[in-house]
Scaffold this motif. Structure first.
Motif: not given
Length: 73
Positions: A49-73
């Motif tokens: 999903m990240v590689m397909k997009k050229n730009t990200f809104s601040p909300n999108e960036m925050q959501a991606i980072v939060e999801e990455l945080g949720n996936l951590r062990k």
């Protein structure tokens, strides 16, 4: 690089590409060692999903980072 294969190297590559594409200031906060192969499919989906997009809104960036945080062990 064949990202269909679950490996620590592929996880490291995807995390590196995601943090670079998002231009994360503190990319060290997200380390590939914090992820295991159990969450590989979810991480791969985020990567695609990240590689397909050229730009990200601040909300999108925050959501991606939060999801990455949720996936951590």
């Amino acid at each position: 690089m064949d990202l269909t294969i679950k490996s620590a190297e592929n996880i490291e590559y995807m995390i590196s590409q995601i943090t670079t594409k998002l231009r994360m200031v503190n990319a060290d906060a997200i380390k590939s060692s914090q992820y295991n192969e159990d969450v590989y499919e979810d991480l791969h989906d985020i990567y695609e999903m990240v590689m397909k997009k050229n730009t990200f809104s601040p909300n999108e960036m925050q959501a991606i980072v939060e999801e990455l945080g949720n996936l951590r062990k």
